[in-house]
Enzyme design. Sequence first.
Site: not given
Ligand code: UDX
Length: 446
Positions: A122, A153, A252-254, A256, A263
Amino acid sequence: MDITVVGAGYVGLVSAACFADFGHSVTCVDTDSTKVENLKIGTIPIFEPGLDDLVTRNISADRLRFTTNLKAAVKGASVIFIAVGTPSRRGDGHADLSYVYQAARDIAGTVEGYTIIVLKSTVPVGTGDEVESIIRSARPDLQFSVVSNPEFLREGAAIGDFKRPDRIVIGTEEERARDVMSEVYRPLFLNQSPIFFTERRTSELIKYASNAFLAVKITFINEIADLCELADANVQDVARGMGLDNRIGQKFLHAGPGYGGSCFPKDTAALVKTAQDYGGALRIVETAAAVNDQRKRAMARKVIAACGGSVKGKTIGLLGLTFKPNTDDMRDAPSIAIVQALLDAGATVNVTDPIGMAQAQGVISGVTFYPDAYTCADNASALVLVTEWDAYRALDFPRLRELMHLPILVDLRNVYRAAEIERHGFIYNSVGHKPSRPKSLLRAVS
Ligand code: UDX
């Protein structure tokens, strides 16, 4: 096709194993000799479901090799992926590109014939131009193309994401590079994964804009969750009702405890810096990052409130430490700030995690580590569900009630429903739902 991947970190290793599994001949190179020796015998340095099988299978099939010898690895390769780390630069939030530029210099010294150098790491917009000029000045006569091909990913789901991506983004203005990159990804065309060609600088920005958008989306629903708590509404239903609109979508609307990981925090900071460098501003991303930072400690305040306003002298058990399930990654995990805030408030903190204990021990101190939820809950005045591992989705509440000093559950991932937990005599608190506290138990708490 002969492919070399420079960097056997998370992205490099997953990409190398998946390309090999497509049938390409892949050499993965890393400077860390211990890591390389371990990989040669199929020992994986990270926890990623399915990765050890994939690596072992492709080593056995002689499609995947590991080495520390970059010169030998890039010689004869038609496509070289740079997948080295781009951590946040200390102090200013910019992405540290020194590993990328070093890889470019190393590659420039060795390659022969027309070569495509692909930036998988990145990297901020314009990095491809810089890599091109590094190689051009070292080798004025070399025929090569520098292409951007960001990865999307998710940790814990990386292999599935690689093999069935929503899209493959390729940034190049050159026809020849386009054709070769189509060959590299041909196996994915069978899955009808869309391949999107665009200019290199645009591709670089797509990656950052995507991550920043997702970070903003999570932060948005988290703030709506706070409002739901005040206004007695249900954030999960709000998210569902919103997500049924295709323009918004369910994902991505959870709500928390705030996003973490390797990332989103790093990429949002780097994008804000990039915008400033160009004389612009990304205020919405800047605000989301600040709101998300504050949220982690706010979660500790939520725990304190659930415990009747103080945790001094009380034992609090934390379930789940990694930034999300199915990974051992502790980078920017909300648990770190939550633990610290609880310790600062005078609590004794017990913690557990199914996979991330070793990593957690490196970044969390002043707590006691337990092997499972039940030992962690022993004598606790509250349990806090921080990471939604499967192991915590069907807890034995009668057993927990026996073990705990007070039956309080603060569920920061909305895994449970109030009615089912309260049936077991628990005080239940979640995210984005008005806290419900039975009077008799409240008396016991205060
Ligand atoms: C992310 C991107 O999704 C991915 O495309 C990129 O290449 C790298 O960064 P990652 O960091 O592995 O991937 O995790 P991801 O599943 O996206 O979750 C990121 C954070 O957001 C976590 O802490 C997760 O708990 C939080 N999250 C995710 C929420 O709080 N609510 C959601 O609805 C989704």
